[in-house]
Scaffold this motif. Structure first.
Motif, PDB file in Angstrom:
ATOM      1  N   ARG A 137      44.329  47.384  28.715  1.00  0.00           N
ATOM      2  CA  ARG A 137      43.284  47.182  29.721  1.00  0.00           C
ATOM      3  C   ARG A 137      42.783  45.750  29.741  1.00  0.00           C
ATOM      4  O   ARG A 137      42.433  45.226  30.806  1.00  0.00           O
ATOM      5  CB  ARG A 137      42.118  48.142  29.479  1.00  0.00           C
ATOM      6  CG  ARG A 137      42.414  49.546  29.910  1.00  0.00           C
ATOM      7  CD  ARG A 137      41.188  50.453  29.868  1.00  0.00           C
ATOM      8  NE  ARG A 137      41.629  51.811  29.645  1.00  0.00           N
ATOM      9  CZ  ARG A 137      41.583  52.447  28.488  1.00  0.00           C
ATOM     10  NH1 ARG A 137      41.057  51.871  27.428  1.00  0.00           N
ATOM     11  NH2 ARG A 137      42.044  53.672  28.383  1.00  0.00           N
ATOM     12  N   GLY A 163      44.488  43.572  32.092  1.00  0.00           N
ATOM     13  CA  GLY A 163      44.375  43.923  33.506  1.00  0.00           C
ATOM     14  C   GLY A 163      45.361  44.999  33.925  1.00  0.00           C
ATOM     15  O   GLY A 163      45.679  45.137  35.104  1.00  0.00           O
ATOM     16  N   ARG A 164      45.845  45.761  32.961  1.00  0.00           N
ATOM     17  CA  ARG A 164      46.810  46.815  33.250  1.00  0.00           C
ATOM     18  C   ARG A 164      46.187  48.179  32.952  1.00  0.00           C
ATOM     19  O   ARG A 164      45.168  48.269  32.274  1.00  0.00           O
ATOM     20  CB  ARG A 164      48.084  46.600  32.432  1.00  0.00           C
ATOM     21  CG  ARG A 164      48.779  45.270  32.798  1.00  0.00           C
ATOM     22  CD  ARG A 164      50.046  45.031  32.020  1.00  0.00           C
ATOM     23  NE  ARG A 164      51.117  45.955  32.343  1.00  0.00           N
ATOM     24  CZ  ARG A 164      51.950  45.820  33.372  1.00  0.00           C
ATOM     25  NH1 ARG A 164      51.826  44.812  34.192  1.00  0.00           N
ATOM     26  NH2 ARG A 164      52.917  46.684  33.571  1.00  0.00           N
ATOM     27  N   GLU A 206      50.190  47.544  36.647  1.00  0.00           N
ATOM     28  CA  GLU A 206      49.220  46.575  37.155  1.00  0.00           C
ATOM     29  C   GLU A 206      48.132  47.347  37.900  1.00  0.00           C
ATOM     30  O   GLU A 206      48.440  48.213  38.714  1.00  0.00           O
ATOM     31  CB  GLU A 206      49.891  45.596  38.130  1.00  0.00           C
ATOM     32  CG  GLU A 206      50.785  44.573  37.477  1.00  0.00           C
ATOM     33  CD  GLU A 206      50.005  43.452  36.823  1.00  0.00           C
ATOM     34  OE1 GLU A 206      48.852  43.196  37.210  1.00  0.00           O
ATOM     35  OE2 GLU A 206      50.569  42.841  35.901  1.00  0.00           O
ATOM     36  N   GLU A 207      46.883  47.024  37.638  1.00  0.00           N
ATOM     37  CA  GLU A 207      45.788  47.744  38.292  1.00  0.00           C
ATOM     38  C   GLU A 207      45.846  47.580  39.811  1.00  0.00           C
ATOM     39  O   GLU A 207      45.628  48.526  40.557  1.00  0.00           O
ATOM     40  CB  GLU A 207      44.441  47.248  37.769  1.00  0.00           C
ATOM     41  CG  GLU A 207      43.287  48.094  38.243  1.00  0.00           C
ATOM     42  CD  GLU A 207      41.960  47.715  37.614  1.00  0.00           C
ATOM     43  OE1 GLU A 207      40.940  48.010  38.255  1.00  0.00           O
ATOM     44  OE2 GLU A 207      41.945  47.144  36.516  1.00  0.00           O
ATOM     45  N   LYS A 208      46.189  46.373  40.294  1.00  0.00           N
ATOM     46  CA  LYS A 208      46.223  46.146  41.747  1.00  0.00           C
ATOM     47  C   LYS A 208      47.343  46.938  42.428  1.00  0.00           C
ATOM     48  O   LYS A 208      47.232  47.289  43.595  1.00  0.00           O
ATOM     49  CB  LYS A 208      46.335  44.654  42.064  1.00  0.00           C
ATOM     50  CG  LYS A 208      47.608  44.013  41.601  1.00  0.00           C
ATOM     51  CD  LYS A 208      47.621  42.542  41.942  1.00  0.00           C
ATOM     52  CE  LYS A 208      48.948  41.970  41.520  1.00  0.00           C
ATOM     53  NZ  LYS A 208      48.923  40.757  40.833  1.00  0.00           N
ATOM     54  N   GLU A 209      48.432  47.251  41.698  1.00  0.00           N
ATOM     55  CA  GLU A 209      49.513  48.064  42.270  1.00  0.00           C
ATOM     56  C   GLU A 209      49.093  49.522  42.440  1.00  0.00           C
ATOM     57  O   GLU A 209      49.684  50.250  43.218  1.00  0.00           O
ATOM     58  CB  GLU A 209      50.774  48.002  41.382  1.00  0.00           C
ATOM     59  CG  GLU A 209      51.659  46.831  41.670  1.00  0.00           C
ATOM     60  CD  GLU A 209      53.054  47.017  41.118  1.00  0.00           C
ATOM     61  OE1 GLU A 209      53.686  48.056  41.403  1.00  0.00           O
ATOM     62  OE2 GLU A 209      53.505  46.123  40.396  1.00  0.00           O
ATOM     63  N   LYS A 240      46.106  50.551  43.541  1.00  0.00           N
ATOM     64  CA  LYS A 240      45.124  50.749  44.614  1.00  0.00           C
ATOM     65  C   LYS A 240      45.640  51.563  45.792  1.00  0.00           C
ATOM     66  O   LYS A 240      44.948  52.460  46.256  1.00  0.00           O
ATOM     67  CB  LYS A 240      44.558  49.405  45.060  1.00  0.00           C
ATOM     68  CG  LYS A 240      43.592  48.860  44.040  1.00  0.00           C
ATOM     69  CD  LYS A 240      42.892  47.616  44.486  1.00  0.00           C
ATOM     70  CE  LYS A 240      41.947  47.195  43.372  1.00  0.00           C
ATOM     71  NZ  LYS A 240      41.284  45.973  43.616  1.00  0.00           N
ATOM     72  N   TYR A 274      36.641  51.806  37.338  1.00  0.00           N
ATOM     73  CA  TYR A 274      38.035  51.350  37.409  1.00  0.00           C
ATOM     74  C   TYR A 274      38.914  52.369  36.687  1.00  0.00           C
ATOM     75  O   TYR A 274      38.441  53.106  35.823  1.00  0.00           O
ATOM     76  CB  TYR A 274      38.208  49.944  36.817  1.00  0.00           C
ATOM     77  CG  TYR A 274      37.842  49.812  35.356  1.00  0.00           C
ATOM     78  CD1 TYR A 274      38.733  50.179  34.357  1.00  0.00           C
ATOM     79  CD2 TYR A 274      36.598  49.316  34.970  1.00  0.00           C
ATOM     80  CE1 TYR A 274      38.404  50.075  33.015  1.00  0.00           C
ATOM     81  CE2 TYR A 274      36.256  49.202  33.634  1.00  0.00           C
ATOM     82  CZ  TYR A 274      37.161  49.579  32.671  1.00  0.00           C
ATOM     83  OH  TYR A 274      36.831  49.478  31.347  1.00  0.00           O
TER      84      TYR A 274
END
Length: 194
Positions: free
Chosen positions: A23, A26-27, A45-48, A50, A85
């Motif tokens: 975490r 950023g994962r 990846e957190e952004k992937e 969303k 998150y």
């Protein structure tokens, strides 16, 4: 059913410390399980995540974990209680020829008789859990409300879909047309005018 592709990286460190380290980068820690194979622990990846998390739609997920391809459905997500998150994601393998259980959005179609008479449509269930083969899974389940009168409901037990099994309990109400004050007043005026 639509698919989403997400890349992941295998991880070796499990437990609280391993998850915290992931975490911090950023994962999001994740696991895929199901079938006769061993679970695979990996991170994303957190952004992937969303497009998969912040949508009313359901998807088949094509995971690429360090070059190994897996097809899955998202089974569970744990969010941070305060910061909201994603903290952990569980995926369930989709195996060829085996039915998969997934929550699918409901799409209301038609013009209700009860709404035309002044009632109000309320939707109690936005998604229903179904089971079926991947090739038979729809993007949404249509619920026709054309014949729905005031004070009437459509229950899961009233619905039928080809090649799918509804797993949501049959007594669950999907939608209903309720009496509004305006409709009640109109009905009273019509009764008084007779």
């Amino acid at each position: 059913m639509e698919t989403i592709q997400i890349k992941g990286a295998k991880r070796e460190n499990f437990g609280k410390k391993g998850s915290k380290d992931v975490r911090r980068e950023g994962r999001v820690p994740a696991v895929i399980y199901g079938g006769h194979e061993e679970p695979i622990h990996f991170s994303l990846e957190e952004k992937e995540m969303k497009p998969l998390l912040f949508t009313p739609n359901s998807y088949i997920v094509e995971l690429d974990i360090d070059g190994r391809k897996e097809q899955a459905v998202m089974r569970d997500v744990q969010f941070h209680p305060v910061k909201d998150y994603p903290m952990h994601v569980d995926f369930f393998r989709v195996l060829p020829g085996k039915p998969v259980a997934i929550d699918v959005p409901v799409k209301i179609v038609g013009n209700s008789e009860g709404v035309k008479l002044g009632g109000k449509l309320t939707v109690q269930k936005r998604k229903l859990r179904i089971s079926g083969l991947v090739e038979n899974l729809p993007d949404f389940l249509e619920v026709d409300i054309t014949n729905l009168g005031i004070g009437k409901s459509i229950f899961v037990g009233d619905l039928r879909y080809d090649n799918l099994t509804l797993l949501t309990p049959a007594t669950t109400s999907v939608c209903a047309v309720i009496m509004t004050r305006a409709a009640r007043g109109a009905a009273a005026a019509a009764a008084a005018g007779k």
